[in-house]
Design an enzyme around this catalytic site. Structure first.
Site, PDB file in Angstrom:
ATOM      1  N   GLY A   1     -10.064  -8.557  -1.186  1.00 57.42           N
ATOM      2  CA  GLY A   1      -8.943  -8.892  -0.317  1.00 57.42           C
ATOM      3  C   GLY A   1      -8.344 -10.273  -0.508  1.00 57.42           C
ATOM      4  O   GLY A   1      -7.127 -10.428  -0.676  1.00 57.42           O
TER       5      GLY A   1
ATOM      6  N   GLY B   1     -13.000  -4.122   0.371  1.00 60.76           N
ATOM      7  CA  GLY B   1     -14.415  -3.746   0.459  1.00 60.76           C
ATOM      8  C   GLY B   1     -14.811  -2.754  -0.615  1.00 60.76           C
ATOM      9  O   GLY B   1     -15.915  -2.805  -1.165  1.00 60.76           O
TER      10      GLY B   1
ATOM     11  N   LYS C   1     -19.327 -17.274   1.013  1.00 66.44           N
ATOM     12  CA  LYS C   1     -20.775 -17.097   1.158  1.00 66.44           C
ATOM     13  C   LYS C   1     -21.438 -16.430  -0.037  1.00 66.44           C
ATOM     14  O   LYS C   1     -20.953 -15.442  -0.560  1.00 66.44           O
ATOM     15  CB  LYS C   1     -21.062 -16.252   2.405  1.00 66.44           C
ATOM     16  CG  LYS C   1     -20.666 -16.936   3.706  1.00 66.44           C
ATOM     17  CD  LYS C   1     -20.984 -16.052   4.892  1.00 66.44           C
ATOM     18  CE  LYS C   1     -20.745 -16.806   6.201  1.00 66.44           C
ATOM     19  NZ  LYS C   1     -21.047 -15.964   7.363  1.00 66.44           N
TER      20      LYS C   1
ATOM     21  N   ARG D   1       0.821  -1.221   0.000  1.00 66.27           N
ATOM     22  CA  ARG D   1       0.000   0.000   0.000  1.00 66.27           C
ATOM     23  C   ARG D   1       0.855   1.272   0.000  1.00 66.27           C
ATOM     24  O   ARG D   1       0.456   2.288  -0.554  1.00 66.27           O
ATOM     25  CB  ARG D   1      -0.957  -0.012   1.195  1.00 66.27           C
ATOM     26  CG  ARG D   1      -2.114  -0.973   0.970  1.00 66.27           C
ATOM     27  CD  ARG D   1      -3.038  -1.067   2.160  1.00 66.27           C
ATOM     28  NE  ARG D   1      -4.272  -1.740   1.775  1.00 66.27           N
ATOM     29  CZ  ARG D   1      -5.141  -2.236   2.640  1.00 66.27           C
ATOM     30  NH1 ARG D   1      -4.904  -2.149   3.938  1.00 66.27           N
ATOM     31  NH2 ARG D   1      -6.237  -2.814   2.225  1.00 66.27           N
TER      32      ARG D   1
END
Length: 400
Positions: A357, A380, A201, A37
């Protein structure tokens, strides 16, 4: 499209207040263990340095929840950045108030300052419309830059509210690249366009699946979420992860794909395990005939080949989620095979974007970032962007 730092005129001697994402992992001795980052914001920092701007970075580390907790201080990050830049980085211990103003007065043209963790202030994450904190921060700069794509889905003071007050409010080079690459893949893809959507999920990816079905030619569904689809079709999934409350959703997604002419590609065979640690019995099984006591943990050899064939014939590829529990080396071959196929397709001219991620972690583990067209820095944020949601940190910037 949003304005970027390239659209600014003469900024010599002007103070650039920049929101960056340097939420990097640190070890017990406060050493940075992955500087991806930090490297990602260097093009913006160097561009502004060359233009002679005074560079003031705002960032967060972890989740201090509005408390001044030394565990989350950005001081080690400032020291690391100084090493990377080869020059001192001024660390400002209290971003707001008299102290900061005085310290920043000494900042020279082209010099970099990093403010202490912006999340030490409760007002940073407050959900109200109070602009007091934003006004205090805005006083520190002459213009605002958002280069923190990883935090752009948060409507926080430093990511969105400051941009309403401090003008011009523009995108940094990383933010610009993130928006451009993700938008190009979603809105103007070379075809065939294939998306790989994985993860545990269905419930966390409904928005992604529904938005992508309107755009893609092929949709590869992998990972734990696949077993909900298998059960929806009457298959036997043993102890595999399954969301029974999402079975009707899975059926609706299949029906929508069929109506739109989108090819749904799912695993036919999987690696199953009777112990999730990988230390028990691991064997291959048809995905719809998994014995009780076993759970699916990775795509099998036939599935890997089927996924790879689709990917290698694609011109645009978007990956959001792994196709197995790749964190365990014993369950990593499926995800590795998918990434290797994407690398091959990219070499043949396909545009490849890795977002989310877990996908990014897998891409770094098995390949090099430069093997793909773009590896997103926002987990996200990229997920919400792919869902078609408006990101507050992007919306707040000036239009080009």
């Amino acid at each position: 499209m949003k304005k970027s730092i390239k659209d600014l005129g003469d900024i010599q001697g002007k103070r650039a207040l920049i929101r960056v994402d340097v939420n990097v992992p640190l070890d017990a001795d406060k050493n940075v263990t992955d500087d991806t980052r930090i490297q990602a914001i260097l093009p913006t920092v160097n561009f502004l340095k060359e233009k002679g701007a005074k560079i003031i970075l705002m960032a967060h580390l972890g989740r201090p929840k509005g408390e001044w907790n030394p565990e989350f201080t950005l001081e080690p990050v400032a020291k690391y950045m100084a090493k990377v830049l080869g020059e001192d980085v001024l660390f400002v211990k209290s971003p707001v108030g008299e102290g900061a103003d005085k310290e920043l007065e000494a900042l020279k043209d082209g010099q970099v300052a990093l403010l202490e963790n912006i999340r030490y202030y409760k007002a940073e994450e407050a959900k109200d419309d109070d602009m007091t904190f934003a006004e205090e921060l805005a006083k520190l700069g002459d213009f605002y830059v958002n280069d923190a794509f990883g935090a752009a889905h948060r409507k926080h003071t430093s990511t969105a509210k400051v941009a309403e007050i401090l003008k011009p409010a523009v995108a940094g080079l990383l933010m610009e690249k993130e928006i451009r690459c993700l938008s190009q893949a979603l809105d103007n893809p070379a075809r065939p366009f294939t998306a790989v959507v994985g993860g545990a999920k269905v419930s966390s990816k409904i928005g992604v699946l529904e938005n992508l079905i309107d755009k893609v030619d092929n949709l590869i569904i992998g990972g734990g979420m696949a077993y909900t689809f298998v059960k929806a079709n009457g298959g036997k999934i043993g102890n595999s992860i399954c969301e029974d409350d999402q079975i009707e959703v899975a059926k609706a997604i299949e029906a929508k794909a069929a109506a739109k002419g989108v090819k749904l590609v799912m695993a036919t065979d999987v690696l199953v395990a009777d112990d999730f640690s990988g230390n028990g019995t691991n064997k291959f099984s048809a995905i719809n005939e998994i014995e009780d006591g076993f759970e699916g943990v990775d795509a099998g050899p036939d599935s890997r080949k089927a996924f790879a064939d689709v990917l290698k014939s694609s011109k645009t590829i978007l990956m959001n989620g792994p196709v197995g529990a790749f964190e365990n080396p014993k369950f990593a071959e499926g995800t590795k095979a998918v990434l290797e196929a994407i690398v091959e397709a990219t070499k043949d001219g396909a545009v490849s974007v890795i977002g989310g991620g877990d996908s990014v972690s897998a891409a770094k583990k098995f390949c090099k970032a430069e093997d793909f067209t773009h590896v997103s820095t926002g987990g996200g944020a990229s997920l919400e962007f792919i869902e078609g949601k408006v990101l507050p940190g992007v919306a707040a910037l000036d239009e080009a």
